[in-house]
Design a protein around this motif. Sequence first.
Motif, mmCIF file in Angstrom:
data_model
loop_
_atom_site.group_PDB
_atom_site.id
_atom_site.type_symbol
_atom_site.label_atom_id
_atom_site.label_comp_id
_atom_site.label_asym_id
_atom_site.label_seq_id
_atom_site.Cartn_x
_atom_site.Cartn_y
_atom_site.Cartn_z
ATOM 1 N N GLY A 72 4.586 -9.722 -2.170
ATOM 2 C CA GLY A 72 4.493 -10.184 -0.794
ATOM 3 C C GLY A 72 3.133 -9.868 -0.209
ATOM 4 N N LEU A 73 3.084 -8.792 0.547
ATOM 5 C CA LEU A 73 1.863 -8.410 1.263
ATOM 6 C C LEU A 73 0.641 -8.362 0.351
ATOM 7 C CD1 LEU A 73 0.565 -7.350 3.906
ATOM 8 C CD2 LEU A 73 1.121 -5.049 3.088
ATOM 9 N N CYS A 74 0.817 -7.861 -0.862
ATOM 10 C CA CYS A 74 -0.318 -7.682 -1.758
ATOM 11 C C CYS A 74 -0.295 -8.681 -2.906
ATOM 12 C CB CYS A 74 -0.351 -6.245 -2.265
ATOM 13 S SG CYS A 74 -0.570 -5.042 -0.933
ATOM 14 N N ARG A 89 -4.840 0.733 0.371
ATOM 15 C CA ARG A 89 -5.217 0.714 1.789
ATOM 16 C C ARG A 89 -4.161 -0.010 2.619
ATOM 17 N NH1 ARG A 89 -7.243 -2.073 5.930
ATOM 18 N NH2 ARG A 89 -7.142 -4.066 4.836
ATOM 19 N N ARG A 90 -3.736 -1.176 2.162
ATOM 20 C CA ARG A 90 -2.744 -1.938 2.923
ATOM 21 C C ARG A 90 -1.408 -1.193 2.994
ATOM 22 N NH1 ARG A 90 -3.315 -8.112 0.648
ATOM 23 N NH2 ARG A 90 -5.585 -8.250 0.830
ATOM 24 N N ILE A 91 -1.017 -0.590 1.879
ATOM 25 C CA ILE A 91 0.242 0.158 1.860
ATOM 26 C C ILE A 91 0.196 1.277 2.903
ATOM 27 C CG2 ILE A 91 1.580 1.794 0.467
ATOM 28 C CD1 ILE A 91 0.626 -0.131 -1.941
ATOM 29 N N GLY B 72 -6.299 -2.151 11.870
ATOM 30 C CA GLY B 72 -5.726 -1.439 10.734
ATOM 31 C C GLY B 72 -5.567 -2.357 9.539
ATOM 32 N N LEU B 73 -4.361 -2.847 9.381
ATOM 33 C CA LEU B 73 -4.027 -3.675 8.215
ATOM 34 C C LEU B 73 -4.992 -4.837 8.020
ATOM 35 C CD1 LEU B 73 -1.967 -4.351 5.954
ATOM 36 C CD2 LEU B 73 -0.786 -5.775 7.634
ATOM 37 N N CYS B 74 -5.404 -5.460 9.125
ATOM 38 C CA CYS B 74 -6.256 -6.644 9.024
ATOM 39 C C CYS B 74 -7.685 -6.356 9.467
ATOM 40 C CB CYS B 74 -5.632 -7.793 9.814
ATOM 41 S SG CYS B 74 -4.008 -8.272 9.187
ATOM 42 N N ASP B 83 -9.813 -16.386 7.112
ATOM 43 C CA ASP B 83 -9.388 -15.040 7.505
ATOM 44 C C ASP B 83 -8.228 -15.081 8.495
ATOM 45 O OD1 ASP B 83 -11.265 -13.993 5.857
ATOM 46 O OD2 ASP B 83 -12.379 -12.881 7.379
ATOM 47 N N ARG B 84 -8.234 -16.057 9.386
ATOM 48 C CA ARG B 84 -7.129 -16.158 10.344
ATOM 49 C C ARG B 84 -5.824 -16.509 9.636
ATOM 50 N NH1 ARG B 84 -9.283 -19.089 15.852
ATOM 51 N NH2 ARG B 84 -7.096 -18.802 16.361
ATOM 52 N N THR B 85 -5.947 -17.346 8.607
ATOM 53 C CA THR B 85 -4.763 -17.692 7.818
ATOM 54 C C THR B 85 -4.219 -16.470 7.098
ATOM 55 O OG1 THR B 85 -5.635 -19.919 7.506
ATOM 56 C CG2 THR B 85 -3.921 -19.206 5.972
ATOM 57 N N GLU B 86 -5.128 -15.703 6.507
ATOM 58 C CA GLU B 86 -4.720 -14.485 5.801
ATOM 59 C C GLU B 86 -4.123 -13.470 6.786
ATOM 60 O OE1 GLU B 86 -4.166 -13.543 2.884
ATOM 61 O OE2 GLU B 86 -4.325 -11.366 2.858
ATOM 62 N N ASN B 87 -4.690 -13.406 7.973
ATOM 63 C CA ASN B 87 -4.174 -12.532 9.035
ATOM 64 C C ASN B 87 -2.694 -12.838 9.318
ATOM 65 O OD1 ASN B 87 -4.607 -10.586 11.202
ATOM 66 N ND2 ASN B 87 -4.507 -12.310 12.617
ATOM 67 N N ILE B 88 -2.416 -14.104 9.521
ATOM 68 C CA ILE B 88 -1.032 -14.517 9.817
ATOM 69 C C ILE B 88 -0.124 -14.268 8.616
ATOM 70 C CG2 ILE B 88 0.431 -16.521 10.343
ATOM 71 C CD1 ILE B 88 -1.161 -15.495 12.759
ATOM 72 N N ARG B 89 -0.637 -14.515 7.429
ATOM 73 C CA ARG B 89 0.166 -14.284 6.228
ATOM 74 C C ARG B 89 0.584 -12.811 6.124
ATOM 75 N NH1 ARG B 89 0.384 -12.418 1.139
ATOM 76 N NH2 ARG B 89 -1.633 -11.379 1.317
ATOM 77 N N ARG B 90 -0.360 -11.916 6.338
ATOM 78 C CA ARG B 90 -0.048 -10.485 6.232
ATOM 79 C C ARG B 90 0.936 -10.047 7.312
ATOM 80 N NH1 ARG B 90 -5.922 -7.572 5.264
ATOM 81 N NH2 ARG B 90 -6.612 -8.947 3.579
ATOM 82 N N ILE B 91 0.735 -10.572 8.518
ATOM 83 C CA ILE B 91 1.638 -10.225 9.621
ATOM 84 C C ILE B 91 3.069 -10.638 9.284
ATOM 85 C CG2 ILE B 91 2.250 -10.858 12.001
ATOM 86 C CD1 ILE B 91 -0.974 -11.060 12.325
ATOM 87 N N ALA B 92 3.204 -11.843 8.733
ATOM 88 C CA ALA B 92 4.541 -12.315 8.355
ATOM 89 C C ALA B 92 5.141 -11.407 7.282
ATOM 90 C CB ALA B 92 4.460 -13.762 7.863
#
Lengths: 205, 205
Positions: A72-74, A89-91, B72-74, B83-92
Motif C-alpha cells: 500500500g503506502l510503500c 521514514r514513511r513507517i 511529515g509523511l509527505c 507530487d500532488r498525485t503522490e500526496n493524495i495516494r499516500r493520504i488515502a
Amino acid sequence: MSKDQKSSDVVWHHATVTRERRQDQNNHKSVIMWFTGLSGAGKSTLAHCVEESLHKRGCRTFVLDGDNVRHGLCGDLGFSIQDRTENIRRIAEVAKLMMEAGVITLTAFISPFREEREKARQIFPHGEFLEIYCKCPLEICEQRDVKGLYKKARQGQIKDFTGISSPYEEPMNPELVVNTAELSLEDCAEQVMGLLVTRGVINPV
Amino acid sequence: MSKDQKSSDVVWHHATVTRERRQDQNNHKSVIMWFTGLSGAGKSTLAHCVEESLHKRGCRTFVLDGDNVRHGLCGDLGFSIQDRTENIRRIAEVAKLMMEAGVITLTAFISPFREEREKARQIFPHGEFLEIYCKCPLEICEQRDVKGLYKKARQGQIKDFTGISSPYEEPMNPELVVNTAELSLEDCAEQVMGLLVTRGVINPV
C-alpha cells in the motif's frame, strides 16, 4: 460557515480533539514500540501477541508490518538502500500519526541500520519511542527460515539480505532486549507488557 | 519462540486483532470521510467540528490534513502534478490503515481532480469511502481568503492554484454535498453526522 459565522470558523479551524483527550478516553497512553531484529527473529509474531494482550485489556492498538505497508503506502518502493530508507521514514511518520490518534503502535521491520532507527526515534517526543530488540542468533533464524528467504539469499537470489550479505547493526541502547531464541512467546510478550507498565503506558493488572 | 514453541509461532504470526474486533470494542464502525472542495470552503473546519462531535460521543477519530501530513509523511513532496498525485495516494493509504485500526478518519484536502479521488475510493471496501463535497462559490472563498493564498495566486506568486489557475472538478456523485456558504457550521456538521447515522457508522443519539 456563512459569513456571520466567520468567528466560529476561526475558533474551530484547529484540532480540538488532542492526543491528550484521546489518551484520557482510552485510559492508556499512546506510544510507539519499534521492534527490530533479523528476519525470522520473531518481531511480527511477538508484536501481534502483544497486541492481542493489549486488546484484551481494552487498549487501542495497531501493528504496522510488511503485510499492510509494503503493498500500500510503500508499494512504490523497491529494495535499494535509498528505497529502504524511505520505507522506514514513511513507517515512522505513519506511526507518529497513529500515536497522535491515541493508538499504541507496534512496528515490525528488520530496520537493520542504527542511523535509520535513530532518525525514526527523533521524530517522537522523548521517552515515547520504545526500541525493542528481538535478539536471536543468525543460525537459528536461518534454521527456521519460515519464509525461505535465507535459502534464496545464500543462493544469491536475494541481494543485500540482512545477516547474509548486508549487516544488521545491533541496537546500542534499546529500551528492551528480548531473547526470542531462549524464551517462549508468552514470556517474551510478558517482558514487553512489563515495559509498558514500567513506562506508565498501561496500568498494572 | 524457542523451538518447542514453533507451532505457537505459526498460530500467532498473523494479526488476531481485526478491524471487526476493534469496531466491536469501539461500538462504532470505521470509515473514511473524504472532504473535498476549494481552498477556503471549510473542509478542515468542518472536519474538526465533526470530529469534536464524534469524540464527545465516545468515538475514535482522526483528521488528516495539511497540518499533520505536509511536513511529515509527505515532507519530501512538492506541488508538481506528479507530487500532488503522490500526496493524495499516500493520504488515502494512511487513511486506510487508520480505518483498519478502527478509527473514523476524516481527510481534508482540496483533492481537485476526479481521477485522484476515484483512485482513493478504489482502495476502500465498497460503501466505506464517503466523499463529502464542501460546496462554496469561488467568489466567497476568495473573499474570505483566510490564508491569503488567493491574493498570491492572483498575483501569480502561486502557480496552478485551484480555482484560479488550475481547475476544480466537482464530484459527480458524492455521498454528501454540504453548502458551506449557506449553512452555519453547526448545521453543516449535523448533516455529516446524519450521514454517519444513515450509513450505520454510529448509532442515533
